[in-house]
Each structure stands twice: as structure tokens, then as C-alpha cells.
Design an enzyme around this catalytic site. Structure first.
Site, short mmCIF file in Angstrom:
data_model
loop_
_atom_site.label_atom_id
_atom_site.label_comp_id
_atom_site.label_asym_id
_atom_site.label_seq_id
_atom_site.Cartn_x
_atom_site.Cartn_y
_atom_site.Cartn_z
N ASP A 1 47.92 32.78 -11.64
CA ASP A 1 46.70 32.54 -12.39
C ASP A 1 46.12 33.94 -12.58
O ASP A 1 45.62 34.54 -11.64
CB ASP A 1 45.73 31.67 -11.58
CG ASP A 1 44.48 31.36 -12.38
OD1 ASP A 1 43.94 32.29 -13.01
OD2 ASP A 1 44.05 30.20 -12.38
N HIS A 2 46.25 34.48 -13.79
CA HIS A 2 45.97 35.92 -13.93
C HIS A 2 44.52 36.25 -13.61
O HIS A 2 44.21 37.39 -13.30
CB HIS A 2 46.42 36.46 -15.28
CG HIS A 2 45.51 36.17 -16.43
ND1 HIS A 2 45.48 34.96 -17.06
CD2 HIS A 2 44.57 36.93 -17.04
CE1 HIS A 2 44.58 35.00 -18.02
NE2 HIS A 2 44.00 36.19 -18.04
N HIS B 1 41.67 28.89 -14.34
CA HIS B 1 40.86 30.10 -14.15
C HIS B 1 39.46 29.79 -13.63
O HIS B 1 38.99 30.40 -12.66
CB HIS B 1 40.73 30.88 -15.46
CG HIS B 1 42.03 31.16 -16.15
ND1 HIS B 1 43.18 31.45 -15.46
CD2 HIS B 1 42.37 31.20 -17.46
CE1 HIS B 1 44.16 31.67 -16.32
NE2 HIS B 1 43.69 31.51 -17.54
C1 BG6 Z 1 44.84 32.33 -20.89
C2 BG6 Z 1 44.54 31.24 -21.88
O1 BG6 Z 1 45.27 31.78 -19.67
O2 BG6 Z 1 43.65 33.08 -20.66
C3 BG6 Z 1 44.04 31.84 -23.18
O3 BG6 Z 1 45.73 30.51 -22.13
C4 BG6 Z 1 42.85 32.72 -22.92
O4 BG6 Z 1 43.70 30.81 -24.12
C5 BG6 Z 1 43.16 33.72 -21.83
O5 BG6 Z 1 42.55 33.39 -24.13
C6 BG6 Z 1 41.92 34.49 -21.43
O6 BG6 Z 1 42.29 35.52 -20.58
P1 BG6 Z 1 41.44 36.85 -20.51
O7 BG6 Z 1 42.09 37.64 -19.43
O8 BG6 Z 1 41.54 37.49 -21.86
O9 BG6 Z 1 40.06 36.44 -20.21
#
Ligand code: BG6
Length: 511
Positions: A185-186, A248
Site C-alpha cells: 500500500d504505497h 490508503h
Molecule cells: C492509487 C490509486 O492507489 O493512488 C489512484 O489507484 C490514485 O487512483 C493514487 O490516483 C494516489 O496516489 P498518490 O500517491 O498520488 O496520492
């Protein structure tokens, strides 16, 4: 911090966007910082017609495009790319696996790796089961001896509901042990999300206030100004709730709400987060009707430019009911959070790209300075800004100098950009380094993923079964349906409408 041992990283989806935009630049950055072992190998797999050389050229562009480090050092980059290889491979074809096994073994020998393999599944989720089944069939999932390891990193989405998440967990547990599985989960790799843990548990002054006695409500916003880009096929089957909230935003909520773990290790941290997921009050159909607002963007002019509606985007059916915005009011039923609502909101095509957590403290019980007519009771807010203009802001009331007692809201702020000695690394850097080192503290555990689906499933089922629950249209470039405000019982309350700059308010709000 554990140091990674020599490894071979095999990337399914090696010619895809994620690999060139995020994975390789992040691994290169680790290499530049001398955080990788002396020997490693990366084998990208894909259907595209690359050979090792053309693949390296393609990746070099990705590394340069990111440009988040100083001027690239050509020689360093060349040295890094010497350890990167490409293998043409069709993950849908079982017959391609014997050839893959041979290529893995050759690369391993050439790079002197000795049995440590990391498989990265940067592919659409329908391939997770066939790929891992084939890894097991060809005995690539088991290390030859106890000093070696085999690990698998799985991208999101991890299931599309509780049942599919369970099925996938069951399948994986038939092949791997839990310690071998890294569910990414980045958001957990974001420095500012990790900092919520440090902020809460490395400081003594906030913890005594961090509960229902002092906190009125918590707000978590993840706003994006972009649309769905060219991910229509995936997005229309997911929607904002599955795409952002299930993973997230619930992860962030868990970090904000968890009890202090006894130790800082994967078990203790993940156990505490798990308890939070278990304490979420289940939403009934009725609750979904009253406590969840969904929306979809409609055509609008945004800063002089026409922006299409969601339904006009590529690969989106003209009658799609997929939400591009969702706002949820939920409760965590435990001693610490009893009665404190958590307002969680996310959406595409909102005015700004901003993610933040706002801790709204209770007001003073008595309004001492009401002798000045426009003196309001100040609500103290602590804003943990995740992105952009990463930092922390504490708002409080202060006496304006001069006669009388005019109280004004002011802020104390910290910005990461003030830390001259360090830049904020890409989330994938930290996560990959941890996975190489076998540390899954910042990865989602099987039981927690299932538990988070238990929070989401009732909302999905209410939406599917209750025709009275509306999908509100909102003009692109606005803060979503105005009905989202109705989630607050008190009409004087509202969401924070953040600016790109953390401290920006009416006077200067860059979007
Ligand atoms: C991803 C989603 O996991 O996270 C995307 O699939 C979203 O739809 C993105 O745009 C948002 O990530 P960050 O790091 O740009 O906030």
C-alpha cells in the site's frame, strides 16, 4: 534498519508504466545511496519486444524523467543498469514458465545471487493467482535452503470485496508463508504517513490529548485534481471507495487511531492497526444512507478549460454509476475514540491535489472572550499534511496586540522543505528497501486486509441494493457534492477546504 542480502528481483509487468515510472527509479535511488547489496539483479518480464540493451535505454529515460535527485551521474546509472535484464514473457501462457525458470537461474548465476528471489506482481489483479500458481508449479516459490528466501510483492487492488480478498489470501497461503507475502500500500511508504507514528509516539505532549476527552472529530481528506487518466477500465470497476478508502485512507485512519505498540516491530505495529480495523462500527444500510455520500464528476469549465464528465472519459459506459468521490462518517468503538466521528473524503477532479489529516480538538467549555462581538471560540486544529507542501500546522487563538481582547486564529507550522539536509524519498524506495530486507512492518497483513474489506463491503452492498441512495453529480474542479457537508450534525461545521500550500487560507490559496 536491516541490510538487504543479495537478491534477484523478478518484475512481472516489467515493461509497464509502474516499473519505469516508480519501481526502477526508486531502486536506482537506493543504489545511488549505497543501500543495495554489492550484488543484485533485476529481471523485467513483459510482452514488449525489448532486449537487455533496449530495455536499459527505456528504463534510463524513466530514471531521468523522475529527476528527483541531483543531476544523474551517467556512470553510476550505467553501473546500475548493468544489473538489469529483460525477458520476453507472456504471463498468460503456462508454456512460458519453463523458459522463465531457466532465465532466472542463468541471471542468478551471472549475478552471484544464490537463491534469494523477490517476485513483484506489477500486473492487473486477475493475474495474481495464475502467476503464483505457476511459480509454485515450477518450484520457484521455495528457497533451496533455510538461508535463502523467496518473497512476493503484490500490488493493489487486493481483492474487490471481502470474499475475493479471502480467496486470494487462501490461495497465497497455500503457496507462501505470511512472512513471504508483501501486500503493498504505497501510502504506508510515504514519509509523511510514517511520520504520524513518529509524531504520536516520539513526543510526550500529544498522546495525553489524543482521545475522546479532547478530540472532537478527525478529518482525513485525499483530494486529487486529476481525473482517471487512461485507467478507465480498472477505475470503473473499482470507484473511489475501493480505490482509495479501503486501502490508503483506512491505513491512515488506523495509524492515527492505533494504541502505542509495545515494540516497534512488524507484529506489534500490525497487531495494533488490526485492533483499530476490528473496532470500526459496522455500517448498516440505514447508516450508509445517512453517513456516506457518493458523487461523480460532471462536465465543467476548470480554470478556463472544459473538463469532460466522468461518463465521457475513455472506456467509461455512458450510464456508469461508479463514484469518483466518496465521503464517509464512521466511528471507532473503543475507549479512546468513543463518540469521535472520523470524516473521510476522497475524490477525483477536485480543485487541488492535497492529502491531509486534521485533528479537530474540542472547543473551550466556556467562552471567556465573548465581550468582543466577533470573537469566536477558536477550534484548535492539528493538520498533518501528507502531500504536497508536506508538514504540520497547529492552529490556535492568540490575542491581537492592542486594546481589548480580540482573539485571532494563528498557526505554527513546520515544513519538510525547511530541512535542508534531506529530501522526501519516493514511497516505493522505502517499501522496496524494506521488502529486500524482509521487513514487512509497512506492508498490509492478510487479516488486516480482510478486516478492512469488512468495513467497506456493507457500503458496497447498500449501494448495490438500495436504489434510493443517490449518486450526486458534482462539477469537475469543485469540492464534490455539497451534500457531503450534511454529514456533520452541526450546521456550523464544515470540511476544511485546503490549499496546495499548507498554511494558505483565504488570503493566499494556491490550488
Ligand atoms: C492509487 C490509486 O492507489 O493512488 C489512484 O489507484 C490514485 O487512483 C493514487 O490516483 C494516489 O496516489 P498518490 O500517491 O498520488 O496520492
Amino acid at each position: 534498519m536491516r541490510t538487504p542480502e543479495r537478491f534477484l528481483l523478478v518484475i512481472f509487468g516489467g515493461s509497464g508504466d509502474l516499473t519505469s515510472r516508480k519501481l526502477i527509479p526508486s531502486i536506482y535511488s537506493l543504489f545511488r545511496q549505497n543501500l543495495l547489496p554489492d550484488q543484485f539483479g533485476i529481471l523485467g518480464l513483459g510482452r514488449k519486444d525489448f532486449n537487455d540493451d533496449s530495455y536499459r535505454r527505456h528504463l534510463r529515460n524513466g530514471i531521468k524523467a523522475v529527476g528527483y535527485r541531483r543531476q544523474e551521474d551517467e556512470e553510476k546509472c550505467n553501473n546500475f543498469l548493468k544489473s538489469v535484464f529483460y525477458h520476453r514473457f507472456d504471463m498468460g501462457k503456462d508454456d512460458d514458465y519453463p523458459g522463465l525458470k531457466k532465465r532466472i537461474e542463468e541471471t542468478e548465476k551471472r549475478q552471484h545471487i544464490d537463491g534469494n528471489y523477490m517476485f513483484y506482481l506489477a500486473v492487473p489483479s486477475e493475474y495474481y493467482i495464475p502467476i503464483t500458481t505457476n511459480l509454485a508449479r515450477h518450484n520457484l516459490h521455495k528457497a533451496p535452503d533455510k538461508d535463502n528466501w523467496r518473497r512476493v510483492i503484490i500490488e493493489k487492488p487486493f481483492g474487490s470485496d471481502l470474499q475475493t480478498a479471502k480467496d486470494l489470501n487462501r490461495h497465497l497461503s497455500g503457496i507462501f508463508n505470511e512472512e513471504q507475502v508483501f501486500r503493498i500500500d504505497h501510502y504506508l511508504g510515504k514519509e509523511t504517513v510514517q511520520n504520524i507514528l513518529a509524531f504520536r509516539f516520539a513526543n510526550g505532549i500529544f498522546e495525553p490529548l489524543w482521545n475522546q476527552n479532547y478530540i472532537h472529530h478527525i478529518e482525513i481528506t485525499a483530494a486529487e485534481n486529476s481525473g482517471i487518466e487512461d485507467r478507465g477500465g480498472y477505475y470503473d470497476s473499482a470507484g473511489a471507495l475501493r480505490d482509495m478508502v479501503q486501502n490508503h485512507l483506512l491505513q491512515i485512519a488506523a495509524i492515527v487511531a492505533m494504541e502505542p505498540p509495545a515494540l516497534f516491530n512488524e507484529k506489534a505495529v500490525r497487531d495494533e492497526k488490526m485492533k483499530v480495523f476490528q473496532s470500526f462500527r459496522p455500517l448498516t444500510n440505514e447508516d450508509t444512507r445517512n453517513s456516506v455520500i457518493r458523487g461523480q464528476y460532471i462536465e465543467s469549465r476548470v480554470r478556463g478549460k472544459m473538463v469532460k464528465s466522468y461518463r465521457q472519459e475513455k472506456s467509461i459506459p455512458a450510464d456508469s454509476m461508479t463514484e469518483t468521490f466518496v465521503a464517509v462518517k464512521c466511528y471507532i468503538d473503543n475507549w479512546r475514540w468513543n463518540g469521535v466521528p472520523f470524516f473521510v473524503r476522497t475524490g477525483k477532479r477536485l480543485p487541488a491535489r492535497v492529502t491531509e489529516v486534521i485533528v479537530h480538538f474540542k472547543k473551550t467549555p466556556h467562552h471567556l472572550f465573548k465581550m468582543i462581538a466577533d470573537n469566536l471560540i477558536i477550534e484548535n486544529q492539528l493538520i498533518l499534511r501528507i502531500q504536497p507542501d508536506e508538514g504540520i500546522l497547529l492552529n490556535f487563538g492568540m490575542k491581537m496586540p492592542g486594546a481589548g481582547f480580540k482573539i485571532k486564529k494563528v498557526g505554527m507550522d513546520f515544513h519538510y522543505s525547511d530541512l535542508a539536509e534531506s529530501t522526501i524519498p519516493e514511497a516505493y524506495e522505502r517499501l522496496l528497501l524494506d521488502a529486500f530486507a524482509g521487513d514487512n512492518t509497512l506492508y498490509a497483513r492478510a487479516d488486516a486486509v480482510e478486516e478492512s474489506w469488512k468495513i467497506i463491503d456493507p457500503i458496497i452492498s447498500a449501494w448495490e441494493n438500495d436504489p434510493e441512495i443517490k449518486l450526486y453529480g458534482y462539477p469537475a474542479g469543485t469540492w464534490g457534492p455539497k451534500e457531503a457537508r450534511n454529514l456533520f450534525d452541526d450546521p456550523s461545521m464544515d470540511w476544511r477546504y485546503p490549499c496546495k500550500n499548507l498554511t494558505g487560507e483565504e488570503t493566499y490559496c494556491e490550488l
